[in-house]
Design a protein around this motif. Structure first.
Motif, PDB file in Angstrom:
ATOM      1  N   ALA A 113       0.647  -1.323   0.116  1.00 27.61           N
ATOM      2  CA  ALA A 113      -0.171   0.139  -0.160  1.00 27.61           C
ATOM      3  C   ALA A 113       0.463   1.537   0.044  1.00 27.61           C
ATOM      4  N   ASN A 114       1.651   1.289   0.623  1.00 24.08           N
ATOM      5  CA  ASN A 114       2.929   2.253   0.320  1.00 24.08           C
ATOM      6  C   ASN A 114       3.675   2.640  -0.388  1.00 24.08           C
ATOM      7  N   ILE A 115       3.580   1.841  -1.917  1.00 22.69           N
ATOM      8  CA  ILE A 115       4.691   2.326  -3.084  1.00 22.69           C
ATOM      9  C   ILE A 115       4.300   3.482  -3.443  1.00 22.69           C
ATOM     10  N   GLY A 116       2.867   3.610  -3.560  1.00 27.43           N
ATOM     11  CA  GLY A 116       2.732   5.201  -4.067  1.00 27.43           C
ATOM     12  C   GLY A 116       3.880   5.993  -3.086  1.00 27.43           C
ATOM     13  N   SER A 117       3.841   6.222  -2.322  1.00 25.49           N
ATOM     14  CA  SER A 117       4.334   7.236  -1.277  1.00 25.49           C
ATOM     15  C   SER A 117       6.436   7.042  -1.792  1.00 25.49           C
ATOM     16  N   ILE A 118       6.654   5.996  -1.871  1.00 27.01           N
ATOM     17  CA  ILE A 118       8.015   5.357  -2.011  1.00 27.01           C
ATOM     18  C   ILE A 118       8.390   5.843  -3.682  1.00 27.01           C
ATOM     19  N   ALA A 119       7.466   5.710  -4.844  1.00 25.10           N
ATOM     20  CA  ALA A 119       7.745   6.429  -5.543  1.00 25.10           C
ATOM     21  C   ALA A 119       7.374   7.394  -5.878  1.00 25.10           C
ATOM     22  N   ALA A 120       7.018   8.169  -4.918  1.00 29.11           N
ATOM     23  CA  ALA A 120       7.217   9.997  -5.305  1.00 29.11           C
ATOM     24  C   ALA A 120       8.378  10.318  -4.703  1.00 29.11           C
ATOM     25  N   ARG A 121       8.698   9.119  -3.561  1.00 28.93           N
ATOM     26  CA  ARG A 121       9.865  10.342  -3.153  1.00 28.93           C
ATOM     27  C   ARG A 121      10.983  10.375  -4.036  1.00 28.93           C
ATOM     28  N   ALA A 122      11.380   9.330  -4.524  1.00 23.82           N
ATOM     29  CA  ALA A 122      12.069   8.524  -5.602  1.00 23.82           C
ATOM     30  C   ALA A 122      12.063   9.604  -6.485  1.00 23.82           C
ATOM     31  N   THR A 123      11.373  10.586  -7.270  1.00 20.57           N
ATOM     32  CA  THR A 123      11.457  11.270  -8.053  1.00 20.57           C
ATOM     33  C   THR A 123      12.457  12.295  -8.068  1.00 20.57           C
ATOM     34  N   SER A 124      11.978  12.394  -6.961  1.00 23.30           N
ATOM     35  CA  SER A 124      13.372  13.062  -6.439  1.00 23.30           C
ATOM     36  C   SER A 124      15.010  13.009  -7.032  1.00 23.30           C
ATOM     37  N   CYS A 125      14.985  11.951  -7.759  1.00 20.19           N
ATOM     38  CA  CYS A 125      16.043  11.428  -7.746  1.00 20.19           C
ATOM     39  C   CYS A 125      16.260  11.456  -9.863  1.00 20.19           C
ATOM     40  N   LEU A 126      15.538  11.992 -10.111  1.00 19.55           N
ATOM     41  CA  LEU A 126      15.178  12.830 -11.220  1.00 19.55           C
ATOM     42  C   LEU A 126      14.773  14.328 -11.593  1.00 19.55           C
ATOM     43  N   GLU A 127      15.546  14.377 -13.036  1.00 18.22           N
ATOM     44  CA  GLU A 127      15.837  16.396 -13.160  1.00 18.22           C
ATOM     45  C   GLU A 127      13.975  16.722 -13.419  1.00 18.22           C
ATOM     46  N   ASN A 128      13.601  17.187 -12.996  1.00 14.27           N
ATOM     47  CA  ASN A 128      12.612  17.382 -13.077  1.00 14.27           C
ATOM     48  C   ASN A 128      12.028  18.241 -14.691  1.00 14.27           C
ATOM     49  N   ASP A 129      13.533  19.226 -14.743  1.00 15.41           N
ATOM     50  CA  ASP A 129      12.909  19.792 -15.904  1.00 15.41           C
ATOM     51  C   ASP A 129      13.772  19.476 -17.207  1.00 15.41           C
ATOM     52  N   LYS A 130      14.377  18.124 -17.727  1.00 16.04           N
ATOM     53  CA  LYS A 130      14.613  17.143 -18.675  1.00 16.04           C
ATOM     54  C   LYS A 130      13.731  15.991 -19.214  1.00 16.04           C
ATOM     55  N   TRP A 131      12.244  16.162 -18.144  1.00 16.60           N
ATOM     56  CA  TRP A 131      11.507  14.590 -18.339  1.00 16.60           C
ATOM     57  C   TRP A 131      10.177  15.872 -18.422  1.00 16.60           C
ATOM     58  N   TRP A 132      10.214  16.838 -18.549  1.00 14.84           N
ATOM     59  CA  TRP A 132       8.668  17.185 -18.946  1.00 14.84           C
ATOM     60  C   TRP A 132       8.087  17.334 -18.449  1.00 14.84           C
ATOM     61  N   GLY A 133       8.176  17.582 -16.949  1.00 13.16           N
ATOM     62  CA  GLY A 133       7.653  17.757 -15.587  1.00 13.16           C
ATOM     63  C   GLY A 133       6.490  16.539 -15.485  1.00 13.16           C
ATOM     64  N   ALA A 134       7.305  15.604 -15.851  1.00 12.22           N
ATOM     65  CA  ALA A 134       7.042  14.791 -15.190  1.00 12.22           C
ATOM     66  C   ALA A 134       7.301  14.023 -13.725  1.00 12.22           C
ATOM     67  N   PRO A 135       8.305  14.006 -13.704  1.00 13.43           N
ATOM     68  CA  PRO A 135       8.735  13.744 -12.241  1.00 13.43           C
ATOM     69  C   PRO A 135       7.796  14.333 -10.781  1.00 13.43           C
ATOM     70  N   MET A 136       7.861  15.685 -11.216  1.00 15.66           N
ATOM     71  CA  MET A 136       6.700  16.492 -10.761  1.00 15.66           C
ATOM     72  C   MET A 136       5.665  16.717 -10.328  1.00 15.66           C
ATOM     73  N   ALA A 137       4.828  15.735 -11.239  1.00 17.22           N
ATOM     74  CA  ALA A 137       3.167  16.072 -11.716  1.00 17.22           C
ATOM     75  C   ALA A 137       2.863  14.199 -11.004  1.00 17.22           C
ATOM     76  N   LEU A 138       3.797  13.086 -11.171  1.00 17.10           N
ATOM     77  CA  LEU A 138       3.860  11.968 -10.001  1.00 17.10           C
ATOM     78  C   LEU A 138       3.753  12.067  -8.342  1.00 17.10           C
ATOM     79  N   ARG A 139       4.628  12.876  -8.678  1.00 18.39           N
ATOM     80  CA  ARG A 139       4.915  12.531  -6.828  1.00 18.39           C
ATOM     81  C   ARG A 139       3.322  13.771  -6.092  1.00 18.39           C
TER      82      ARG A 139
END
Length: 354
Positions: free
Chosen positions: A203-229
Motif C-alpha cells: 500500500a505504500n508503494i505510491g509514497s515510495i515512488a513519489a519520493r524517488a522522483t527526486s532522483c530525476l531532473e524534472n525539467d529534463k523529463w517534461w515535468g513528469a517527475p513533479m507531476a507524479l509526486r
C-alpha cells in the motif's frame, strides 16, 4: 584328458571392452562439449539481444506513435527476451519496459470494458453492464501483476527506492527507464485498487515512488517527475508537505509538458482531478491537452510517450461522454463536450431581401 584354457583368448574380449569404454568416454566428452558450446552461444545471444533491445529497440519504439504495435510487441516478445535470464544476467532493465508496456495493454482492455459497462448502464441493460464490470476487474488484475513485475525488476536493477539512495545513471535512457519503473509502481497500486482484489502490491508503494522522483531532473523529463509526486500528494491523505499545493504543481507540470511536446503531466493532472471528483477541472485538462495538440508539435524523440498520454486523455473524455450521452467522444471533437454552448451564428432575415 586334461584341457587347458588359452590365455590369449581373453585378449580380444578385453580389447573390445576397452574400445567400447573409449567410445563411451569420447561420446560423453563430445556431448558435454556441445553443452558448453551451446551455453556459450545462448549467453552471447542473450547479451546481444539485451544490449540491442535497450540501445536500439526501445529508442526506436519511443520515436513511434503506434501504441497498438508497441503493445503487441511487448506481449509477444517478453517471454522470449526474459528467457535469456536463464543463461545470462537477468534482463532487469529491459523487463521494466516490457512489463510496463504489457501492463498498459491490460489496462487498455480494462478501460474498454469500463466504457462498455457505462454504455450498457446508459442503455438500462443491467446484465451487460455487470458482465463488463467483471471483465474490467479481471483485466485490472492482469495489469496489476504486470506492473508489479516491472516494479520488482526496477528494484532489482536500481535498488529499492525505499532505501532513499539515488542510483548513478549511465545515460538518458538509463534515467528514463528508472522513471518508467517508478510509474509502474504507482500503476500497480492503482490497478490493484480498481481490481478490488489483492495481488500483494504494498500500500505504500505510491509514497515510495513519489519520493524517488527526486532522483530525476524534472525539467529534463517534461515535468513528469513533479507531476507524479503531486498526484500522490493529491490522492493520499496526509502525503502533501506543508506549504505545497498538489494541483498548483500539477498545473505547472502541465505547462512544462506542453512546452516540451510530451504531454504526460496532463494524465497525472486528470487522474488527480478525477480522484477529487472535480469534473470541471477534468474538463479543463482535456481542453488544454486538445489545444496543445493543435499548437505545439510533438517531441519526435518521445513520440510514443506523447501518444500514450493523448490515448489516456481520450479515454477520460470517452468516460465522460458515455456517462452522459451513451457514446464516446466524437471524432475530431476532443476538448469539446455535449453540453457546450453553441456559438451564435449570424443569420439573415429573408424579409430584409424583399
Amino acid at each position: 584328458m586334461t584341457h587347458f584354457r588359452n590365455p590369449s583368448r581373453k585378449a580380444p574380449f578385453s580389447v573390445r571392452r576397452a574400445r567400447s569404454l573409449l567410445a563411451a568416454l569420447t561420446a560423453s566428452a563430445v556431448l558435454s562439449g556441445c553443452g558448453v558450446v551451446n551455453h556459450m552461444i545462448y549467453k552471447t545471444t542473450g547479451d546481444v539481444m539485451q544490449g540491442f533491445s535497450r540501445n536500439h529497440t526501445v529508442p526506436f519504439l519511443m520515436e513511434s506513435d503506434d501504441l497498438a504495435m508497441g503493445c503487441a510487441m511487448s506481449e509477444a516478445t517478453a517471454p522470449l527476451l526474459m528467457s535469456f535470464g536463464r543463461v545470462t544476467n537477468e534482463p532487469d532493465q529491459l523487463a521494466v519496459m516490457l512489463y510496463l508496456s504489457a501492463g498498459g495493454c491490460a489496462d487498455e482492455q480494462a478501460r474498454e470494458y469500463e466504457l462498455k459497462g457505462l454504455a450498457a448502464l446508459h442503455a438500462m441493460n443491467g446484465n451487460a453492464a455487470e458482465d463488463a464490470m467483471i471483465q474490467q476487474k479481471r483485466a485490472h488484475t492482469v495489469a496489476a501483476r504486470r506492473y508489479y513485475t516491472a516494479w520488482q525488476h526496477h528494484n532489482a536493477h536500481y535498488g529499492n527506492p525505499a532505501d532513499g539512495e539515488c542510483p548513478d545513471f549511465d545515460d538518458d535512457m538509463d534515467e528514463f527507464i528508472y522513471m518508467a519503473g517508478l510509474l509502474s509502481g504507482l500503476q500497480a497500486l492503482n490497478a490493484q485498487i480498481q481490481s478490488t482484489s489483492s495481488i500483494g502490491v504494498p500500500a505504500n508503494i505510491g509514497s515510495i515512488a513519489a519520493r524517488a522522483t527526486s532522483c530525476l531532473e524534472n525539467d529534463k523529463w517534461w515535468g513528469a517527475p513533479m507531476a507524479l509526486r503531486a498526484t500522490v500528494w493529491a490522492m493520499i491523505p496526509g502525503a502533501q508537505p506543508d506549504g505545497e499545493d498538489a494541483f498548483e504543481r500539477l498545473a505547472i507540470a502541465g505547462e512544462q509538458g506542453k512546452a516540451a511536446g510530451v504531454r504526460l503531466p496532463h494524465v497525472f493532472h486528470a487522474i488527480a482531478a478525477l480522484n477529487k471528483g472535480d469534473e470541471g477541472m477534468v474538463r479543463e485538462v482535456i481542453r488544454d491537452h486538445a489545444k496543445s495538440l493543435e499548437n505545439t508539435p510533438v517531441n519526435e524523440e518521445w513520440r510514443f510517450v506523447d501518444a500514450m498520454a493523448t490515448d489516456m486523455i481520450v479515454a477520460v473524455s470517452d468516460r465522460l461522454w458515455i456517462e452522459n450521452t451513451g457514446h464516446r467522444t466524437p471524432l475530431g471533437r476532443l476538448g469539446t463536450f455535449w453540453d457546450d454552448q453553441q456559438e451564435a451564428v449570424e443569420t439573415m432575415d429573408l424579409d430584409d431581401l424583399l
